[in-house]
Structures are given as structure tokens and as C-alpha cells.
Design a protein around this motif. Structure first.
Motif, PDB file in Angstrom:
ATOM      1  N   ARG B 314       0.832  -1.197   0.000  1.00  0.00           N
ATOM      2  CA  ARG B 314       0.000   0.000   0.000  1.00  0.00           C
ATOM      3  C   ARG B 314       0.874   1.257   0.000  1.00  0.00           C
ATOM      4  O   ARG B 314       0.622   2.206  -0.727  1.00  0.00           O
ATOM      5  N   ARG B 315       1.916   1.237   0.812  1.00  0.00           N
ATOM      6  CA  ARG B 315       2.787   2.418   0.859  1.00  0.00           C
ATOM      7  C   ARG B 315       3.436   2.679  -0.494  1.00  0.00           C
ATOM      8  O   ARG B 315       3.593   3.818  -0.917  1.00  0.00           O
ATOM      9  N   GLN B 318       1.129   4.253  -2.887  1.00  0.00           N
ATOM     10  CA  GLN B 318       0.758   5.623  -2.545  1.00  0.00           C
ATOM     11  C   GLN B 318       1.830   6.656  -2.905  1.00  0.00           C
ATOM     12  O   GLN B 318       1.615   7.850  -2.769  1.00  0.00           O
ATOM     13  N   ARG B 320       3.649   9.271  -4.808  1.00  0.00           N
ATOM     14  CA  ARG B 320       3.179  10.125  -5.908  1.00  0.00           C
ATOM     15  C   ARG B 320       4.326  10.347  -6.880  1.00  0.00           C
ATOM     16  O   ARG B 320       5.351  10.925  -6.534  1.00  0.00           O
ATOM     17  N   LEU B 475       7.296  17.707   0.767  1.00  0.00           N
ATOM     18  CA  LEU B 475       7.757  17.416   2.128  1.00  0.00           C
ATOM     19  C   LEU B 475       7.273  16.078   2.669  1.00  0.00           C
ATOM     20  O   LEU B 475       7.890  15.515   3.564  1.00  0.00           O
ATOM     21  N   ASP B 476       6.190  15.565   2.115  1.00  0.00           N
ATOM     22  CA  ASP B 476       5.731  14.261   2.604  1.00  0.00           C
ATOM     23  C   ASP B 476       6.489  13.118   1.952  1.00  0.00           C
ATOM     24  O   ASP B 476       6.272  11.965   2.281  1.00  0.00           O
ATOM     25  N   GLN B 477       7.388  13.448   1.011  1.00  0.00           N
ATOM     26  CA  GLN B 477       8.129  12.384   0.331  1.00  0.00           C
ATOM     27  C   GLN B 477       9.626  12.659   0.288  1.00  0.00           C
ATOM     28  O   GLN B 477      10.299  12.265  -0.651  1.00  0.00           O
ATOM     29  N   PRO B 483      11.740   6.614   0.258  1.00  0.00           N
ATOM     30  CA  PRO B 483      10.488   6.672  -0.496  1.00  0.00           C
ATOM     31  C   PRO B 483       9.269   6.383   0.376  1.00  0.00           C
ATOM     32  O   PRO B 483       8.197   6.883   0.098  1.00  0.00           O
TER      33      PRO B 483
END
Lengths: 561, 529
Positions: B314-315, B318, B320, B475-477, B483
Motif C-alpha cells: 500500500r505504501r 501511494q 506520488r 515534504l511528505d516524500q 520513499p
């Protein structure tokens, strides 16, 4: 029913003319602005034994937490309109229920689709599952995981609402201890939990929802709360936090649920005022503060526009940071960096509001009038793309041509809001910019804005237009003019992550203290931000009492869920 | 079947070659398998029309880490710069071009106040970039399950932050979370200057200047300046020459490089990576497999979701990694003339983006799966400094074009609303028309053209979504979440499998640091048994 439960008179605030005291009375503390945070702050200062006055420019109190009768027989919550974020610790401690506050939870909620169908939000868990599964079985299953994950973030943040944010640049013992505490509660989550939290704080609500759901209307229904009051789109990073901001409240311990304050949102301000007065505080209405008087780097009191002066060694501003530093304070009394930071503070309004008196309950496409879905929030935007396009209009300096509305009919739940058989509708509208193409809002713009909203609703309700008896339309211009929220921003400053926690309102001044001794801030422009939470007011009071070396009478946050 | 490799590297992109070389230097026997017929990955050159060749993906060199360059002896192995210290020039329709190089901003309609403000801004942000660059030079520290090295790294970071001084530290912590649009408005008046700097903040990503995170994107790019690049540089022979130099360096260290050798799967047994299977059918075994492919391709396609736990799958899904940038190559029969630009200036980086709202509008399109009607362009005319790329007297124009979706509805070959042409033709025409506003005669000079869309980049370079950075640099990646949690320190979470691509920390751009850091991590975790 009392016509307007919480007008200034009803809670016994003194009109200036009736004031018995001489003009030069000295108080221990003066709070500028009788918004809910100003009143909360004042209540705690008074509770600790200080002699406190709240000065309010309008003839009524409440700021944006207000009920007004603008059409005979109808009570409008004409700014804020639903209640959830009000911290239960404070409501209990200040005995707000005893002072007349009753919050009635509402269930329901619906998003109408363009194809005539709708997505309903049911209170009952099984009914909700079946409704979701009607659109997508996969989404119905994912919702369990979604609810758990959001609740996890909620639990994490709730205890920090009633604390001051630590200053990461400070080497003071208290800050270091606070920082360590923060760090510890974060590390408890483990590496993955921590990463999830970081993601949650930095992601867009659109991306976040895409991780769980596949159905447009479900994503749109949940995603709207990620942009309410915010000058960002559903695809802008940071909006997942705004979603959380709207989830972290509760009604009677039901975390995430929302309710109506009986008698309108003014009931919140009214109860706070009564609590404050019970501690001996004084509210003075019609007192328009011109400036905060400063001498030798210390606060001396305030001067009103009519020349009257009130003395106090503590002055607390419930105004937003821009009004506080750029209007009521003199630039020469402030350090250069504060003026610059206040000028750069982001406070762009993004919302408007329509309050509508209705001759009866309107019918909506495909929905039974007795459906419990009618009791909650209703929307007409059925995809994230439409929500995002509404934001594109804001960026171009105009109101959304296909606006997102958060529409409720509280008179179904609270009969005090309208005469029997009649109804009151509150329509929160996203987006409306503070200026139109760089210029001021004109009456023609306002009419255009109003039309786009009425048309949006009427497209789904055949009888809506004919039921309208009165409509009060508020663009950011009206919100600023009446409530004094600069640029009409409902949170007293944008909730973007460069303006949260130790950055709110700006670095170096995030612990409620101003740059001048004796001067404090207590509005939503400070941590933890807006949404009728009362937490900024309470947190500021704690800091003031600490500076005065008085016992702390403000309850700390506790996780009671 | 020869089973005596210590490490098999999947992909000969620049990070893969860097990683392989460091591993070989440490005594590992390394085999690099590359599906394509040339090394370098996105650092590639290609003949796109007879006699015309171009850097087919990345076109400027501005971030290659000096240590990597030195350790790999790239100059000795043939790396040569055709030009360096090139200014960025914001083109103006009336010829009032703004030029920025290092702390100097000149020309255009720039006032003296903005010029001074830019100098200060440049100095301040360089300080921030310096701090960030230190984080890039090692693995991202673990925050919770931190060992001594991680703790030390965190303490060092804390100390460095404090050493910025109180004002700068809090400023950094505020603006890094902010968006470029507002930051530019805080500092400058000139729409040209604001636009030029904003382009740097969104290059290669799917963000507009108003998108929060973009200040991080800007600082990310500025890291190149810390690594010694004032402005951008151009590699002689195109970026492919860099790939060749790296391959030569790797071979000199004893790395075995097989081109045209596509890996079909990374194989596992009992939760342990055992080797790879080739598309041609053969199997190769090694105790350690390092993937230079992007994380989504690595886990979804090569390992397969069925071989991992659902949370991990799942990660991965997700992440992007939808690209937003396309590439346009023009073969020209002469040197193009831009209004008010001297021929000598044509060697520089030419940017088309008149103001920030223009960029933001260009970005709006891609949110809805459309391409920009008025795109942002980052143009290079490499043949000015390196004439070998085109027949005598002829030239190549290479432009990064933003924004383009992975695929518009109906696909790139599908019919666009303007009847009679495909989306590909339509977009090419739009881009050409935009360039022609600044270089009026260019249409008559075009001999051949090629548009590489994100879908083409995915096909050509195996980058999922056609994203240059192997995943959005938001910032979320980044850092501790790149990753995804559980695979942040180059170890993938699957025993024996490591990651070394731009999809790992610190991310994209031809830096070589993901490869270098990964090699150190693989060596540190012990020799394979």
C-alpha cells in the motif's frame, strides 16, 4: 424566546454612556475585543482575582461567535455557525452549561450529485456502511481504516491544544522540557507512525483521500472540510491538516462530531460573558480602541477613538495580528522585525456566507424531506476536481463560479432560530477572495457572488428560490467591516503550516507575549488557531498569570477520549 | 549460471553507476544490468533527427557532487564541460531580458532596490541550502529506532540549526514550509525576478508557485550552488557523455556492465532476495540486489506486490510519481534569433515565464490532466557551446516544457479538441508558438521536432509516471519519508534488496548522492555471507 439571547445588553454589558466609573479607572488587565477568545482570556484572568475589563467596539459581544436578529423573528448565527472545537476542559471549567450553553449534536449530511443521486452521511454505523457500499464496496471497507487513522492523529494533537507551543530556537529550560515532551510523544508512535504523522501534516487532503477512496462524491464530501476557511485548494499540500483541524473537536465526548449551540453561536459568547461576569469582570461595549499606550517599553493602557483612556499594566489583544500590530499599536513602539512580520502575515480571506430566512423547508432532488440526512451539512460539489476549480477562481481574484457550499438548516434541530414552520439556513461559501481583481468588492460583485450561490442551491432544489424571505450576504468585505477580521479571514490568519504552532502568528512571538512588556495576544491568530476553540484565550491567560507569578487557574489539556 | 557476484545492480542510471563503483572500490564484485543500450539512465544523449543529437532528458548539470566527481575520476574518464557558470535569462517579449547568475541580478525592468534585496536573499538562502546539503550527504537519520550514528546526525543537525542564529533558524523553519509565491511577494517587486526564481522552485515537479512546499523545491535546487555550481553547466557531448564517463569509471574499477540486458524480476525465496531473472530468461544469483529503478517499478513490477506484506504494498502504491514536465527537441537549420538577445547569450539558460501567475495558470492545467495552453519553458541551445551536436551551421534547441500530464484523456495520440491533430501535435504547436513570440523566425528554421511527454519518458527511461525525480519532491516524500517509512535508509525492508535511485534520499537531480549514500550503507551493513 428572547429575541437575541446574547446581544450585549442581554448579558449586562455596560454601554459606554451608562458607565458609572470615571473615565480614568485603572484595571489590572484590559482585553481588547469581546470575541470568544477575549472573553475566555478575561474570564481566567478574573477567575484568578484580577480586575479585568473587556472593551468591545460593537454594541454587542461575541465577535464572530455571534447571534443576531437581522430579520424579525429569525436568529442568524451570521458568522460561525456550528460548534465542535470548543475545548470541553474549558466549557466544564468555566461552567458554560450553567451559564446557558447547550450544544445539540446533529447527524446527517449529504452531497448531491449532478446526476440526481446523492451520497448520504448517516449517523448509524451500519446504515453508513451500506450507503458507502452503494457507491463503492471498496470505499466502504476503506472507511474503517480512514476513520481509525484520522482518529489517531486527532488523539495525538488534542492534548497540545491547551498548551503553548514550545519555541525550538529557545534554550530556556521550560522550552527545552516542552520540546522533549513533544519529541517523546512523537517517538512513542514508532518510526512508521511518526512518518505517517509527518505525511498527514504535509499532504494535500486530495492526496490523502486518494489513498483510501476511489469514489468522487465520497472524496468530495470528506474533502470539503480540508479547505473550509482556507485559501488553499484540495490539491494543496497542508490541507490534510485543515481537515484534521475540523475533526479534533467533539460534542459531549463524541470526537469528530459537530453540533448547534442552542440559540445560535452567540450562546457560546453569552455563556462565556456570564462566566466572566460571575468572576467580577466588566464588559464595556461601544468602546472602539484607537491605540495601545506604551511608555518606556511598557504597556500603560488603551485609548479609545473618542479620546477616553483606560489604564492597565496588562493589555491583551483579541484582534488579529495585523490589526494588533499595524492598527492599534504605534510602529515606533515596536521592534522593526515585528512590523515586517506582521505585514507579511498571511490572512487572506477565502470565504463568504449567506444567511437566509425561509418560509418553509425546501425540498432537494431525490431526498425525502423527513430524511435524517437533511439535519446535517449539505453540499453540491461532487468531485475534488470541482472543488479545486473553485479554488482556481480564487487565485484569479474572483469568487467561485461553481462554489463549494457548506449548508445547514439548524432550525430543524433548534426551533428557537425561526418562527414555527419557518426555517433558517446558513450557507458557508468557499471561495471568495478578499479583493476582486485587486480592487475592493463592489455591491455589484456582492450581488454576483450571491447569485452564484443561490443558483447553485436552486439547481438542486426546485422550491428554494420561492421560499426565500430574507438573505444576508457576507463577502470578506462585510466580514471585515463588522467583525474586524482583516481581509475577512475567519481564522485570524491562514492555517498553513508556515503559520502553525511555533510559527503562529510568527516566529519569536508564538507564546502569546507581544514585543512590549505587558502586551499579549489571545486571538485565533495564535496557537492553536481558529474555529471557536477558546484555546488561544485560555493559553494566553496561563502565560499572563505565569508572568504575574499568580497561581495557574487554567486547566491543562487532557486526553479524555 | 555464474553465481559469483556479490552485488547485482538493476539499472545503469547515474546513481546505479556511482553506487556500483563505490561498491567495487570496497572490493565487491558487481554486475550492472541495463535494459537500454547506453549507460546513464536519464543522463543520456540521443540522435533525434539525422545529424542532430541532444541530451534527451536532463539537459543541465548543476548538482553533481564534487566528491563523487573526484572519487570516480570522471574527468579522467572523459567528462568535459562545454560551458559552465551560465546565467539564467528570463526572456522578455520586448527584449528587456533579466539575467541572474549567483548573487547578481541584472537587466530586465529590475529596480535597484530589488537588485539589493536579491543579493541579501541569495546570501540568506544559500546559508539554508548549505544546511540542507549536509543532510543530503548522508543517509537520512532514523528518528525513533535511532542508533548512535543517527543520534549523532540529529544532534549535528540541531547544532547546525542553532548556529544559524535565532532569527535565521526561525525564518528557515517558517519558509521551508511555505510557498514560493508568497515568499517572492515578501521580498521583491519585480514580476520578472519573482517569476525566474519561481521557475526554479517547480522545475520537474507537479507544483505551482502557490503550492506549499515549493520553497523547499527552490532550496533543493540551490544545493547545487553549495556543490560548486554558480549557474548551470553544459556537458560536452550532452548528458550521455556523463553516463559514458561514469560507465568507464565503473569498468575501470572492475564493475561488469551488461547493456541491453533487461531484468524481468527480482527474485525472492523465503523472504530473502536471491537474485534476478532476465527478460531473456536467464537467472542470475547474488546475495545483494540493488535497484536503481524507481521505487514503484522496483516493488510493483520487479519484486511484485504478492511477495510483500500488504501494508508495504500500500505504501508503495501511494508514492506520488506522476510527472508534470515534457521535453521538446527542435532541429534547426540555423541559429535562432531572440528579440534583444545577442548570439553569445544564446548559450545561456533561457526561461519563458513572464510572471508568477503565468506559471500558476500553466500549472492549473495539469491538475486536471490537461497540458498548459501557455507553458513554462527552460530552454537550452547546446550547439552554441558544443557545435558537434548538429550539422555545421545548424543548431539544436532543447526545452523542458511545463506542464504536461502523464497522458491527456484519450492519450497523446488521441484527437485534441482542435480537430485534425493529435494532442501531441497540438501541444507541440502550442510550445512552438510560445517560443515564436520571443524568436519570431524560429518556425521557418525547424527541420525536425520531437516531443517527449511524461509517458514517453516512462517508456524510454523506465521511470514510473515519467517523473524525473522518481517521486515528487514534496515534504511528505523527502528525507525520513523517502520513499516510504520502513525503506528510508536504502535498505528496502526486504532482506538483501537495496535502493539507490533518485526515489531514495536525497532525491532527483544529477547529484550522485543517492548512489554514494546507498553504497556506504550496503558496505556498512556487512559483507554478504
Amino acid at each position: 424566546m428572547a429575541p437575541v439571547a446574547c446581544s450585549g445588553r442581554a448579558v449586562g454589558c455596560l454601554a459606554r454612556g451608562l458607565q458609572a466609573e470615571p473615565a480614568l479607572k485603572k484595571y489590572d488587565a484590559i482585553v481588547i475585543g469581546a470575541g470568544h477568545n477575549g472573553l475566555t482570556n478575561a474570564a481566567y484572568l478574573a477567575k484568578s482575582g484580577l480586575d479585568v475589563a473587556v472593551l468591545e467596539r460593537n454594541d454587542y459581544i461575541g465577535g464572530a461567535t455571534v447571534s443576531r436578529e437581522l430579520y424579525p423573528g429569525w436568529t442568524y448565527s451570521n458568522c460561525s455557525y456550528v460548534c465542535s472545537l470548543l475545548r470541553p476542559e474549558l466549557a466544564r471549567d468555566l461552567e458554560l452549561p450553567r451559564h446557558g450553553l447547550q450544544v445539540v449534536p446533529y447527524g446527517g449530511g449529504v452531497t448531491f450529485k449532478r446526476d440526481g443521486d446523492y451520497y448520504g452521511n448517516y449517523y448509524d454505523h451500519n446504515r453508513q456502511y451500506r450507503e458507502m457500499a452503494r457507491h463503492s464496496k471498496r470505499d466502504a471497507n476503506a472507511y474503517e481504516r480512514y476513520a481509525t487513522d484520522v482518529m489517531k492523529q486527532t488523539r495525538l494533537i488534542r492534548p497540545y491544544l491547551l498548551r503553548r507551543p514550545p519555541d525550538p530556537t529557545s534554550l530556556k529550560l521550560r522550552d527545552l522540557r516542552d520540546l522533549l515532551g513533544f519529541a517523546r510523544s512523537f517517538t512513542e508512535m514508532g518510526e512508521e507512525g511518526l512518518a505517517d504523522t509527518l505525511k498527514f501534516w504535509t499532504k494535500s487532503v486530495g492526496d490523502y483521500l486518494n489513498e483510501y477512496f476511489e469514489t468522487d462524491v465520497i472524496k468530495a464530501h470528506l474533502g470539503g472540510t480540508g479547505v473550509i476557511g482556507t485559501a488553499l485548494g484540495v490539491y494543496s499540500p497542508g490541507t490534510a491538516y485543515v481537515l484534521l483541524h475540523h475533526y479534533m473537536g467533539d460534542v459531549d465526548g463524541n470526537v469528530g462530531s459537530w453540533g448547534f449551540a442552542r440559540g445560535g453561536m452567540g450562546a457560546v459568547a453569552g455563556a462565556l460573558a456570564k462566566s466572566f461576569q460571575a468572576f467580577g469582570g466588566e464588559i464595556i461595549c461601544g468602546a472602539d480602541v484607537d491605540r495601545i499606550m506604551v511608555s518606556h517599553g511598557k504597556v500603560k493602557g488603551v485609548a479609545l477613538r473618542d479620546g477616553t483612556e483606560y489604564r492597565a499594566n496588562i493589555v491583551v489583544s483579541n484582534l488579529d495580528p495585523k490589526r494588533t500590530f499595524l492598527d492599534v499599536m504605534d510602529e515606533s513602539d515596536l521592534p522593526e522585525d515585528v512590523v515586517r512580520k506582521a505585514k507579511n502575515f498571511k490572512i487572506r480571506g477565502s470565504s463568504g456566507k449567506l444567511n437566509i430566512a425561509l418560509d418553509g423547508l425546501p425540498t432537494f432532488n431525490g431526498l425525502d424531506q423527513n430524511s435524517p440526512l437533511m439535519l446535517g451539512d449539505m453540499h453540491f460539489t461532487d468531485s475534488l476536481e470541482r472543488l479545486e476549480r473553485a479554488y482556481d477562481d480564487w487565485k484569479e481574484g474572483t469568487w467561485s463560479k461553481d462554489p463549494y457550499v457548506d449548508m445547514l438548516i439548524p432550525s430543524q434541530t433548534d426551533p428557537t432560530m425561526a418562527p414555527p414552520g419557518k426555517h433558517m439556513m446558513t450557507v458557508f461559501v468557499q471561495y471568495a477572495p478578499p479583493r476582486i481583481n485587486g480592487g475592493e468588492w463592489t455591491d455589484a460583485d456582492k450581488a454576483g457572488f450571491e447569485k452564484s450561490v443561490i443558483d447553485q442551491i436552486a439547481a438542486y432544489s426546485p422550491d428554494f428560490r420561492d421560499l426565500i424571505l430574507h438573505c444576508e450576504t457576507r463577502t470578506p468585505r462585510e466580514i471585515e467591516a463588522e467583525v474586524g477580521l482583516t481581509e475577512g479571514n475567519i481564522f485570524q490568519g491562514e492555517l498553513t503550516f508556515d503559520q502553525l504552532l511555533f510559527n503562529r502568528p510568527f516566529p519569536g512571538y508564538a507564546q502569546y507575549r507581544g514585543p512590549v512588556r505587558g502586551m499579549y495576544m489571545c486571538g485565533s491568530g495564535t496557537h492553536p488557531g481558529g474555529g471557536v476553540m477558546a484555546a488561544p484565550g485560555a493559553n494566553a491567560a496561563r502565560e499572563i498569570l505565569m508572568d504575574l507569578r499568580r497561581p495557574d487557574v487554567v486547566p491543562g489539556g487532557y486526553a479524555d477520549d | 549460471m555464474t553465481d559469483n557476484y556479490d552485488v547485482i545492480m538493476v539499472g545503469a542510471g547515474h546513481n546505479g553507476l556511482v553506487c556500483a563503483t563505490y561498491l567495487a572500490k570496497a572490493g565487491r564484485k558487481v554486475l550492472v544490468l541495463e535494459a537500454g543500450d547506453s549507460p546513464g539512465g536519464a543522463a543520456a544523449s540521443r540522435e533525434f533527427a539525422p545529424g542532430y543529437s541532444v541530451s534527451s532528458c536532463a539537459q543541465w548539470l548543476y548538482q553533481l557532487h564534487p566528491r563523487v566527481s573526484r572519487d570516480l575520476k570522471l574527468e579522467k574518464h572523459g567528462l568535459e564541460l562545454a560551458a559552465r557558470d551560465l546565467a539564467s535569462v528570463l526572456l522578455d517579449v520586448d527584449g528587456q531580458h533579466l539575467s541572474v547568475l549567483g548573487p547578481l541580478a541584472e537587466g530586465g525592468r529590475l529596480g535597484g532596490e530589488d537588485r539589493d534585496a536579491y543579493k541579501l536573499f541569495h546570501e540568506k538562502t544559500l546559508k539554508y541550502a548549505k544546511l540542507i546539503s549536509r543532510l543530503f550527504e548522508s543517509r537520512p537519520p532514523g528518528l525513533v529506532e535511532a542508533n548512535l550514528a543517527d543520534r549523532f546526525a540529529l544532534v549535528k543537525l540541531g547544532v547546525r540549526l542553532k548556529l544559524l542564529g535565532r532569527e535565521d533558524m526561525s525564518d528557515l523553519m517558517r519558509i521551508v514550509l511555505s510557498n514560493m509565491y508568497d515568499l517572492m511577494d515578501e521580498h521583491f517587486d519585480s514580476p520578472q525576478l519573482k517569476a525566474l526564481l519561481s521557475v526554479d522552485s517547480v522545475l520537474g515537479s507537479r507544483m505551482g508557485p502557490r503550492t506549499p512546499n515549493t520553497v523547499f523545491g527552490y532550496l533543493y535546487r540551490r544545493v547545487g550552488e553549495v556543490f560548486g555550481y554558480t549557474g548551470v553547466a553544459q556537458v560536452k557531448g550532452g548528458m550521455g557523455a556523463l553516463g559514458e564517463a561514469m560507465a568507464a569509471s565503473a569498468r575501470a574499477r572492475g564493475v561488469e556492465l551488461r547493456l541491453g540486458s533487461r531484468v524481468r524480476s527480482i527474485d525472492m525465496f523465503n523472504g530473502q532476495v536471491t537474485g534476478v531473472t532476465l527478460a531473456s530468461g536467464g537467472q542470475l544469483r547474488a546475495p545483494v540486489v540493488v535497484s536503481n529503478a524507481d521505487p514503484v517499478t522496483t516493488f510493483e513490477k520487479l519484486v511484485g506486490f504478492r511477495n510483500m506484506e500488504t501494508g508495504m504494498a500500500r505504501r508503495v502504491s501511494q508514492i506520488r510519481c506522476d510527472g508534470g514536465a515534457a521535453k521538446l527537441h527542435l532541429a534547426l537549420d540555423g541559429l535562432p534569433r531572440f528579440n534583444g538577445l545577442e548570439d553569445a547569450q544564446l548559450a545561456q539558460r533561457l526561461v519563458i515565464a513572464p510572471d508568477m501567475n503565468y506559471i500558476e495558470r500553466a500549472f492549473n492545467a495539469v491538475k486536471y490532466g490537461e497540458y498548459s495552453a501557455a507553458p513554462v519553458l527552460d530552454i537550452s541551445i547546446p550547439t552554441v557551446s558544443d557545435p558537434a551536436g548538429a550539422p555545421p551551421g545548424c543548431h539544436v534547441l532543447s526545452a523542458i516544457v511545463q506542464f504536461a500530464p502523464f497522458e491527456p484523456a484519450g492519450g497523446w495520440e488521441g484527437a485534441s479538441a482542435a480537430a485534425g491533430e493529435s494532442h501531441r501535435e497540438h501541444f507541440t504547436r502550442l510550445v512552438l508558438a510560445k517560443i515564436a513570440e520571443y524568436a519570431p523566425g524560429i518556425r521557418e528554421q525547424v527541420v525536425a521536432s520531437e516531443l517527449l511527454t511524461p509517458a514517453d519518458l516512462e517508456r524510454g527511461h523506465g521511470m514510473k509516471g515519467g517523473h524525473w525525480h522518481h517521486g515528487e519532491l514534496s515534504l511528505d516524500q523527502v528525507m525520513m519519508t523517502r520513499p516510504f517509512p520502513g525503506a528510508t535508509q536504502y535498505a528496502s525492508g526486504l532482506d538483501g534488496l537495496y535502493l539507490c535511485s533518485a526515489g531514495a534520499h536525497p532525491g532527483g537531480g544529477v547529484m550522485g548522492l543517492a548512489g554514494k549514500n546507498a553504497a556506504r550503507e550496503i558496505i556498512k551493513r556487512g559483507a554478504p555471507v
